[in-house]
Design a protein around this motif. Structure first.
Motif, PDB file in Angstrom:
ATOM      1  N   SER A   1     -36.853  18.009 -47.057  1.00  0.00           N
ATOM      2  CA  SER A   1     -38.274  18.042 -47.384  1.00  0.00           C
ATOM      3  C   SER A   1     -38.483  18.672 -48.774  1.00  0.00           C
ATOM      4  CB  SER A   1     -38.987  18.862 -46.322  1.00  0.00           C
ATOM      5  OG  SER A   1     -40.351  18.889 -46.599  1.00  0.00           O
TER       6      SER A   1
ATOM      7  N   LYS B   1     -38.905  12.733 -52.464  1.00  0.00           N
ATOM      8  CA  LYS B   1     -38.740  11.369 -51.927  1.00  0.00           C
ATOM      9  C   LYS B   1     -39.943  10.486 -52.271  1.00  0.00           C
ATOM     10  CE  LYS B   1     -37.835  12.864 -47.701  1.00  0.00           C
ATOM     11  NZ  LYS B   1     -37.813  14.315 -47.955  1.00  0.00           N
TER      12      LYS B   1
ATOM     13  N   ASP C   1     -43.190   7.574 -44.988  1.00  0.00           N
ATOM     14  CA  ASP C   1     -42.518   8.878 -45.086  1.00  0.00           C
ATOM     15  C   ASP C   1     -42.307   9.434 -43.685  1.00  0.00           C
ATOM     16  OD1 ASP C   1     -41.386  11.058 -46.179  1.00  0.00           O
ATOM     17  OD2 ASP C   1     -43.207  11.889 -47.069  1.00  0.00           O
TER      18      ASP C   1
HETATM   19  N1  LIG Z   1     -37.458  16.047 -59.628  1.00  0.00           N
HETATM   20  C1  LIG Z   1     -38.735  16.439 -59.596  1.00  0.00           C
HETATM   21  N2  LIG Z   1     -39.388  16.663 -60.746  1.00  0.00           N
HETATM   22  C2  LIG Z   1     -40.671  17.068 -60.772  1.00  0.00           C
HETATM   23  N3  LIG Z   1     -41.397  17.299 -59.665  1.00  0.00           N
HETATM   24  C3  LIG Z   1     -40.805  17.101 -58.479  1.00  0.00           C
HETATM   25  C4  LIG Z   1     -39.447  16.656 -58.380  1.00  0.00           C
HETATM   26  N4  LIG Z   1     -39.135  16.537 -57.081  1.00  0.00           N
HETATM   27  C5  LIG Z   1     -40.226  16.877 -56.381  1.00  0.00           C
HETATM   28  N5  LIG Z   1     -41.239  17.222 -57.209  1.00  0.00           N
HETATM   29  C6  LIG Z   1     -42.578  17.708 -56.816  1.00  0.00           C
HETATM   30  O1  LIG Z   1     -42.402  18.428 -55.592  1.00  0.00           O
HETATM   31  C7  LIG Z   1     -43.432  18.095 -54.671  1.00  0.00           C
HETATM   32  C8  LIG Z   1     -42.827  17.475 -53.418  1.00  0.00           C
HETATM   33  O2  LIG Z   1     -42.305  16.196 -53.742  1.00  0.00           O
HETATM   34  P1  LIG Z   1     -42.369  14.967 -52.716  1.00  0.00           P
HETATM   35  O3  LIG Z   1     -43.643  14.971 -51.938  1.00  0.00           O
HETATM   36  O4  LIG Z   1     -42.021  13.737 -53.447  1.00  0.00           O
HETATM   37  O5  LIG Z   1     -41.186  15.423 -51.737  1.00  0.00           O
HETATM   38  P2  LIG Z   1     -40.711  14.751 -50.376  1.00  0.00           P
HETATM   39  O6  LIG Z   1     -39.229  14.785 -50.390  1.00  0.00           O
HETATM   40  O7  LIG Z   1     -41.377  13.412 -50.208  1.00  0.00           O
HETATM   41  O8  LIG Z   1     -41.248  15.770 -49.297  1.00  0.00           O
HETATM   42  P3  LIG Z   1     -41.517  15.504 -47.722  1.00  0.00           P
HETATM   43  O9  LIG Z   1     -40.220  15.095 -47.099  1.00  0.00           O
HETATM   44  O10 LIG Z   1     -41.940  16.851 -47.253  1.00  0.00           O
HETATM   45  O11 LIG Z   1     -42.579  14.468 -47.640  1.00  0.00           O
HETATM   46  C9  LIG Z   1     -44.383  17.165 -55.384  1.00  0.00           C
HETATM   47  O12 LIG Z   1     -45.411  17.938 -55.954  1.00  0.00           O
HETATM   48  C10 LIG Z   1     -43.523  16.554 -56.475  1.00  0.00           C
HETATM   49  O13 LIG Z   1     -44.299  16.177 -57.573  1.00  0.00           O
END
Ligand SMILES: Nc1ncnc2c1ncn2[C@@H]1O[C@H](COP(=O)(O)OP(=O)(O)OP(=O)(O)O)[C@@H](O)[C@H]1O
Length: 543
Positions: free
Chosen positions: A156, A160, A225
């Motif tokens: 998380s 993603k 998701d």
């Molecule tokens: N490599 C990155 N560079 C800049 N910002 C990032 C990066 N990775 C994640 N973020 C930021 O971190 C936050 C979480 O990212 P995101 O929602 O895409 O994660 P996720 O893996 O989909 O989480 P979840 O599994 O909880 O849904 C967002 O605000 C995103 O913009």
């Protein structure tokens, strides 16, 4: 200004062939004559190709100028007599090297991917220069143009959704809708009708016919998701959409055809879910065609500083604060922390520090205690009283473990071997006592429930002692005392805690108590499931 690939004409023959190859890739090309610099170009460069004289002054000047423009990639062609390879390439400051004679189409293909990678960073805001993140970006660029289903795996908060948005943004579907659906945030009873729509009267409250997300995303991309949370019935319907591109609305007879690309993500191990019978094997194989694995932040610590810089910049502008950066010691603490909530946790933390820190630089004391106490490489959970004068006897004991920084506070450094031995022994003792206490409580509660009292020795072995060297801290900074260990279902109030921290504690305790069942946890806390879900994300709480 139009954008173009700039190709130097140091070696005219490959330069001409490369121009044709790049144009075939739908990229504009401008040739850069000997003596011309980047600023002489009429177009805005998106890539520079140096066709010869890589070690000469002009090439070096071009590479330096490209670096000054941020992230402008540079490809170099090496002579057959010159050494080549990744290391040489890096030494010269190039993104890629190709030995002559070149395969122009291959160079143009790689060049186009480099351009797309930078475009991707710009569109999505993805930060990361580690090899692991470069690979992720490369995968996105490869996966984006095709129509197949893609699966994104990662803990998380690893980004993603950003990746899914990147796949859509570089795909031919980019002018059509991108719809992100969080499967876990929707109650099971609503999920099917939200995804596939419903007919009027199909269930209580269905007063109208409604289109679902699949219909709304027609021509575009749907991002599912937390797919691992999808109930079995919905999995079957999803499989049908993937295989036949059609479905029926809830309560409907008519088959609806859609052209939607599915990008799914999960932080669970789907293979385990398949083994446990919670996830359809055929659906797993259908989804696992193109896959991107996102590394956790602790596996790419080199990116932490860049992420912090980006977030400081972003939040200073957003909150109208004039932050200039982070103090090196504070940075080290953040690099050493394990980031269970990954980039999301780091982002939230930087935002809170930008808002709350009094100065223009983030200092160690601006970092919340729970982050400082859980440092990866710190040694012990024993608070050591800070000594204002390093000359006292007690301070001598402490001096191996700390050094005084300019601001007058003590900072952890490597403790002397004697000190480390003493502290480790104390720590072992504390772990043993903790285990004993917990074992005794289990024993006592069994007795209480009227269960049979074991006649033999107490049932040791049920708990994992914390291995030495894991995140425990020698805290020599004169701030908050070490937080007491959390017991399952217990919230500990510590003076100085904010309501937000209390809420975080309460949510964690409720989840522990409900063994990860979000619905029950939400009921216990008196909040909606969606609110709980939002807060889990906000606080970066791992379940
Ligand atoms: N490599 C990155 N560079 C800049 N910002 C990032 C990066 N990775 C994640 N973020 C930021 O971190 C936050 C979480 O990212 P995101 O929602 O895409 O994660 P996720 O893996 O989909 O989480 P979840 O599994 O909880 O849904 C967002 O605000 C995103 O913009």
């Amino acid at each position: 200004m139009a954008e173009a690939v700039l190709i130097t004409t140091d070696d005219l023959e490959p330069a001409v062939r490369l121009r044709a190859a790049f144009e075939a890739q739908q990229l504009r090309v401008e040739l850069l004559a000997p003596g011309e610099s980047l600023s002489d170009a009429l177009a805005e460069p998106v890539l520079v190709v140096i066709t010869g004289g890589l070690r000469e002054r002009r090439a070096r000047a071009l590479i330096t100028a490209a670096r000054e423009r941020g992230r402008l990639p540079v490809i170099g062609l090496t002579e057959p007599t010159e050494p080549t390879g990744r290391d040489i390439c890096r030494q010269l400051g190039l993104s890629e090297c190709f030995p002559k004679p070149i395969e122009a189409d291959e160079v143009a293909l790689v060049g186009k991917r480099l351009v797309q990678r930078e475009e991707l960073r710009e569109i999505t805001g993805i930060v990361g220069d580690t090899e692991a993140m470069e690979e992720v970006l490369e995968r996105i660029v490869q996966i984006a143009p095709v129509n197949s289903t893609a699966l994104i795996l990662g803990e998380s908060g690893t980004g993603k959704e950003l990746v899914a948005r990147g796949i859509h943004a570089l795909s031919p579907r980019r002018h059509r809708p991108f719809i992100a659906v969080n499967v876990a945030a929707l109650p099971d009873t609503l999920l099917e009708s939200e995804l596939f729509g419903h007919e009027k009267g199909s269930f209580t409250g269905a007063t109208d016919r409604r289109k679902g997300f699949f219909e709304l995303a027609n021509g575009g991309t749907i991002f599912l998701d937390e797919l691992g949370e999808m109930p079995a019935g919905t999995q079957t319907k999803l499989l049908r959409v993937l295989e036949e591109r059609e479905f029926r609305r809830v309560g409907g007879e008519e088959s609806i055809r859609v052209d939607v690309r599915v990008v799914a993500a999960t932080n669970r191990d789907l293979r385990d879910q398949v083994q446990l019978g919670h996830f359809r094997r055929d659906l797993y194989h259908r989804l696992n065609v193109l896959r991107i694995d996102l590394p956790p932040l602790r596996a790419r610590r080199e990116d932490i500083q860049r992420l912090i810089d980006r977030f400081i910049q972003q939040f200073s502008a957003e909150h109208d604060r004039s932050f200039v950066g982070i103090d090196p010691q504070a940075l080290q603490i953040l690099i050493d922390y394990d980031w269970p909530g990954n980039v999301r946790e780091l982002r939230n933390l930087v935002e809170s520090m930008v808002v709350l820190a009094p100065g223009r630089v983030i200092r160690p004391e601006d970092i919340p205690a729970d982050v400082r106490y859980r440092r990866r490489d710190s040694l012990l959970p024993v608070p050591v009283t800070p000594q204002p004068q390093v000359s006292s006897g007690a301070a001598q004991l402490n001096s191996g473990a700390s050094q005084l920084n300019g601001g007058g506070s003590f900072l952890p450094a490597a403790p002397s071997p004697e000190m480390e031995f003493i502290l480790r022994t104390l720590f072992d003792l504390r772990v043993d006592m903790e285990d004993l206490r917990r074992e005794f409580e289990v024993y006592r509660s069994r007795q209480h429930e009227g269960g049979s009292i074991p006649s033999g020795p107490l049932p040791f072995g049920g708990y994992q002692p914390i291995p030495i060297g894991l995140p425990v801290a020698v805290e020599t900074v004169p701030h908050e005392p070490e937080p007491p260990p959390r017991e399952e279902g217990t919230i500990v109030f510590r003076p100085g805690m904010t309501i937000t921290q209390m809420e975080r504690e309460a949510i964690t305790a409720a989840l522990l108590h409900s063994r990860g069942n979000r619905r029950r946890a939400a009921e216990m806390l008196g909040m909606g499931e969606r609110t709980l879900y939002r807060k889990l994300k906000e606080y970066g709480i791992e379940e």
